[in-house]
Design a protein around this motif. Structure first.
Motif, PDB file in Angstrom:
ATOM      1  N   VAL A   1      -1.912 -36.903  -0.493  1.00 20.44           N
ATOM      2  CA  VAL A   1      -1.656 -35.611   0.164  1.00 20.44           C
ATOM      3  C   VAL A   1      -0.804 -35.806   1.409  1.00 20.44           C
ATOM      4  CG1 VAL A   1      -2.743 -33.673   1.369  1.00 20.44           C
ATOM      5  CG2 VAL A   1      -3.725 -34.533  -0.763  1.00 20.44           C
ATOM      6  N   LEU A   2      -1.055 -36.894   2.159  1.00 21.63           N
ATOM      7  CA  LEU A   2      -0.268 -37.167   3.362  1.00 21.63           C
ATOM      8  C   LEU A   2       1.201 -37.424   2.997  1.00 21.63           C
ATOM      9  CD1 LEU A   2      -0.416 -37.574   6.441  1.00 21.63           C
ATOM     10  CD2 LEU A   2      -0.752 -40.021   6.002  1.00 21.63           C
ATOM     11  N   LEU A   3       1.438 -38.173   1.915  1.00 22.21           N
ATOM     12  CA  LEU A   3       2.814 -38.431   1.477  1.00 22.21           C
ATOM     13  C   LEU A   3       3.497 -37.136   1.032  1.00 22.21           C
ATOM     14  CD1 LEU A   3       2.321 -41.760  -0.528  1.00 22.21           C
ATOM     15  CD2 LEU A   3       3.484 -41.480   1.671  1.00 22.21           C
ATOM     16  N   LEU A   4       2.758 -36.284   0.319  1.00 26.07           N
ATOM     17  CA  LEU A   4       3.330 -35.001  -0.117  1.00 26.07           C
ATOM     18  C   LEU A   4       3.668 -34.125   1.086  1.00 26.07           C
ATOM     19  CD1 LEU A   4       1.051 -34.149  -3.186  1.00 26.07           C
ATOM     20  CD2 LEU A   4       3.450 -34.839  -3.236  1.00 26.07           C
ATOM     21  N   ASN A   5       2.804 -34.128   2.089  1.00 26.02           N
ATOM     22  CA  ASN A   5       3.084 -33.353   3.296  1.00 26.02           C
ATOM     23  C   ASN A   5       4.296 -33.910   4.041  1.00 26.02           C
ATOM     24  OD1 ASN A   5       0.990 -31.608   2.812  1.00 26.02           O
ATOM     25  ND2 ASN A   5      -0.405 -32.499   4.307  1.00 26.02           N
ATOM     26  N   GLY A   6       4.429 -35.260   4.052  1.00 24.87           N
ATOM     27  CA  GLY A   6       5.609 -35.868   4.668  1.00 24.87           C
ATOM     28  C   GLY A   6       6.881 -35.472   3.952  1.00 24.87           C
ATOM     29  N   TYR A   7       6.804 -35.424   2.616  1.00 26.79           N
ATOM     30  CA  TYR A   7       7.958 -34.973   1.830  1.00 26.79           C
ATOM     31  C   TYR A   7       8.279 -33.513   2.154  1.00 26.79           C
ATOM     32  CZ  TYR A   7      10.933 -34.202  -2.263  1.00 26.79           C
ATOM     33  OH  TYR A   7      11.992 -33.891  -3.083  1.00 26.79           O
ATOM     34  N   GLY A   8       7.238 -32.692   2.260  1.00 31.35           N
ATOM     35  CA  GLY A   8       7.452 -31.283   2.606  1.00 31.35           C
ATOM     36  C   GLY A   8       8.091 -31.130   3.972  1.00 31.35           C
ATOM     37  N   LEU A   9       7.695 -31.980   4.918  1.00 33.51           N
ATOM     38  CA  LEU A   9       8.287 -31.947   6.261  1.00 33.51           C
ATOM     39  C   LEU A   9       9.779 -32.254   6.202  1.00 33.51           C
ATOM     40  CD1 LEU A   9       7.926 -31.807   9.350  1.00 33.51           C
ATOM     41  CD2 LEU A   9       7.361 -34.246   9.293  1.00 33.51           C
TER      42      LEU A   9
ATOM     43  N   ALA B   1       2.915 -25.666  11.283  1.00 35.74           N
ATOM     44  CA  ALA B   1       1.666 -25.490  10.527  1.00 35.74           C
ATOM     45  C   ALA B   1       1.404 -26.695   9.622  1.00 35.74           C
ATOM     46  CB  ALA B   1       1.742 -24.205   9.700  1.00 35.74           C
ATOM     47  N   LEU B   2       2.473 -27.235   9.024  1.00 35.81           N
ATOM     48  CA  LEU B   2       2.321 -28.379   8.121  1.00 35.81           C
ATOM     49  C   LEU B   2       1.838 -29.619   8.862  1.00 35.81           C
ATOM     50  CD1 LEU B   2       2.762 -29.436   5.214  1.00 35.81           C
ATOM     51  CD2 LEU B   2       5.084 -30.043   5.889  1.00 35.81           C
ATOM     52  N   VAL B   3       2.384 -29.856  10.050  1.00 31.20           N
ATOM     53  CA  VAL B   3       1.974 -31.027  10.842  1.00 31.20           C
ATOM     54  C   VAL B   3       0.505 -30.902  11.243  1.00 31.20           C
ATOM     55  CG1 VAL B   3       2.312 -32.235  13.027  1.00 31.20           C
ATOM     56  CG2 VAL B   3       4.292 -31.548  11.669  1.00 31.20           C
ATOM     57  N   LEU B   4       0.098 -29.733  11.744  1.00 29.46           N
ATOM     58  CA  LEU B   4      -1.299 -29.541  12.144  1.00 29.46           C
ATOM     59  C   LEU B   4      -2.236 -29.676  10.953  1.00 29.46           C
ATOM     60  CD1 LEU B   4      -0.984 -26.547  14.633  1.00 29.46           C
ATOM     61  CD2 LEU B   4      -1.320 -28.954  15.171  1.00 29.46           C
ATOM     62  N   GLU B   5      -1.832 -29.108   9.817  1.00 33.40           N
ATOM     63  CA  GLU B   5      -2.666 -29.192   8.608  1.00 33.40           C
ATOM     64  C   GLU B   5      -2.773 -30.626   8.125  1.00 33.40           C
ATOM     65  OE1 GLU B   5      -3.088 -29.642   4.311  1.00 33.40           O
ATOM     66  OE2 GLU B   5      -1.162 -29.723   5.334  1.00 33.40           O
ATOM     67  N   SER B   6      -1.660 -31.382   8.202  1.00 28.43           N
ATOM     68  CA  SER B   6      -1.654 -32.770   7.737  1.00 28.43           C
ATOM     69  C   SER B   6      -2.633 -33.615   8.540  1.00 28.43           C
ATOM     70  CB  SER B   6      -0.247 -33.370   7.852  1.00 28.43           C
ATOM     71  OG  SER B   6       0.661 -32.673   7.036  1.00 28.43           O
ATOM     72  N   ILE B   7      -2.647 -33.441   9.874  1.00 26.01           N
ATOM     73  CA  ILE B   7      -3.522 -34.255  10.728  1.00 26.01           C
ATOM     74  C   ILE B   7      -4.988 -33.950  10.449  1.00 26.01           C
ATOM     75  CG2 ILE B   7      -4.187 -34.719  13.114  1.00 26.01           C
ATOM     76  CD1 ILE B   7      -1.258 -34.110  13.888  1.00 26.01           C
ATOM     77  N   GLY B   8      -5.340 -32.659  10.488  1.00 27.03           N
ATOM     78  CA  GLY B   8      -6.738 -32.286  10.282  1.00 27.03           C
ATOM     79  C   GLY B   8      -7.226 -32.555   8.873  1.00 27.03           C
ATOM     80  N   PHE B   9      -6.430 -32.178   7.885  1.00 23.24           N
ATOM     81  CA  PHE B   9      -6.844 -32.296   6.488  1.00 23.24           C
ATOM     82  C   PHE B   9      -6.914 -33.760   6.056  1.00 23.24           C
ATOM     83  CE2 PHE B   9      -6.306 -30.881   1.899  1.00 23.24           C
ATOM     84  CZ  PHE B   9      -7.553 -30.269   1.864  1.00 23.24           C
ATOM     85  N   HIS B  10      -6.043 -34.613   6.642  1.00 24.05           N
ATOM     86  CA  HIS B  10      -6.029 -36.022   6.259  1.00 24.05           C
ATOM     87  C   HIS B  10      -7.368 -36.689   6.604  1.00 24.05           C
ATOM     88  CE1 HIS B  10      -4.620 -40.106   5.574  1.00 24.05           C
ATOM     89  NE2 HIS B  10      -5.068 -40.423   6.782  1.00 24.05           N
ATOM     90  N   PHE B  11      -7.892 -36.451   7.811  1.00 30.95           N
ATOM     91  CA  PHE B  11      -9.164 -37.074   8.206  1.00 30.95           C
ATOM     92  C   PHE B  11     -10.323 -36.541   7.357  1.00 30.95           C
ATOM     93  CE2 PHE B  11      -6.675 -37.773  12.121  1.00 30.95           C
ATOM     94  CZ  PHE B  11      -6.840 -39.149  12.216  1.00 30.95           C
TER      95      PHE B  11
END
Length: 350
Positions: free
Chosen positions: A225-233, A202-212
């Protein structure tokens, strides 16, 4: 006690909402216009002095380090900068430089600790290797190696947590589960690993869509936000590996309970008062959980604990980033509860 705590939180959020809303309305309502430039000073006082004081008395006091106030002050300034129209800030630009100077001084202290850490890395590594056969899991070893050569503080504990997270997420994939002493797995009969894999997906899909989406609005916010999602991953990967590689461990002198990355407990066997099958309710009150170490894994449907361990005196549980909690009992659910119960009872009897 729970009622008092809830009342304190209600008072805090009520006063916080009152301060924020009154300042927002002050600049947005037409009937309040025109405003003198000095009104910005009042907003700065509200957000950089009053709100941090409220946070200290209602939230931080006796629970967290005073260093936390620095981040509250910085967040207050950022919130004030968003609320106050730009023209009103022109007379108080010096506040920004004072904050930068304070943050710089704090950063210098942290850099000094990092420098000391780097200078002692060879000794820390040797101590870590020396204790490899004595201390059963990476998190315990790296924490003891750092504490042996440097004075323990919150920043050092944060570094210890970060090192553990990067180790488990990136460098532990060829490692085998701990087998020193008597070990008991606690994840094989749960869906915990599948639960975290679902979160990663879910995090990967959210990161791709939300980033654009964010990038079209503000590229800097999108990158943060992308860096925070990477940290969460990385954190979820570390959680999976820590659960897989570090079971419950029973040695001749201690019981080691590590639950993923988030929490762990090391208990001398002589401090164990009793161990028995859990007969209590499925859901506990907030008061009952205050001194409880919950070693049951999060799951799609969290299971009821099967074993309860009680201590003679309160034991200190370690949380991520150096937070601690005093506990007097443990709830856990090993894959083989009957075997775990019999073995631990035999150990504490001996």
């Amino acid at each position: 006690m729970t009622i008092v705590t809830n009342r304190k939180h209600l008072w805090f959020f009520g006063l916080l909402t009152l301060i924020i809303c009154s300042n927002v309305l002050l600049y947005r309502l037409d009937l309040m216009q025109p405003l003198p430039n000095e009104v910005a000073l009042g907003t700065l006082v509200d957000f950089m002095i009053i709100i941090p004081l409220l946070t200290y008395f209602f939230i931080i006091r006796k629970r967290y380090s005073l260093k936390s106030l620095l981040f509250v002050v910085l967040a207050g300034y950022a919130a004030a900068a968003l609320i106050v129209p730009q023209g009103y800030f022109s007379s108080y630009s010096f506040v920004k430089y004072l904050l930068i100077a304070g943050e710089g001084a704090f950063l210098l202290v942290e850099l000094f600790i990092v420098f000391k850490l780097l200078s002692k890395l060879p000794a820390i590594f040797l101590f870590y290797k020396k204790k490899e056969n004595e201390i059963p899991a990476f998190s315990y070893r790296i924490e003891q190696a750092l504490a042996h050569h440097m004075k323990t503080n919150r920043f050092l504990e944060i570094i210890s947590s970060e090192i553990s997270m990067f180790y488990y997420s990136l460098f532990s994939w060829r490692k085998k589960p701990v087998i020193d002493g008597q070990v008991f797995t606690f994840h094989k009969k749960t869906s915990a690993v599948a639960f975290y894999i679902m979160l990663i997906h879910a995090l990967v899909l959210e990161s791709i869509g939300f980033h654009f989406f964010l990038h079209s609005w503000n590229p800097i916010v999108a990158m943060v936000v992308l860096l925070l999602n990477g940290y969460g991953l990385l954190f979820f990967l570390a959680e999976i590996q820590a659960i897989r590689l570090v079971p419950f461990i029973l040695t001749d002198h201690h019981l080691y309970l590590q639950v993923g990355m988030m929490k762990r407990l090391k208990v001398p066997l002589e401090e164990i008062k009793s161990v028995h099958y859990y007969q209590g309710p499925e859901k506990l009150t907030r008061e009952e959980t205050k001194q409880l170490f919950d070693a049951v894994l999060p799951d799609i449907m969290k299971e009821k604990p099967s074993i309860e361990i009680e201590f003679f005196t309160n034991q200190e549980a370690k949380m991520m980033y150096g937070f601690t909690k005093k506990v007097n009992k443990v709830h856990l659910r090993p894959d083989e509860p009957h075997e775990f119960l019999n073995f631990l009872q035999r150990k504490i009897t001996e």
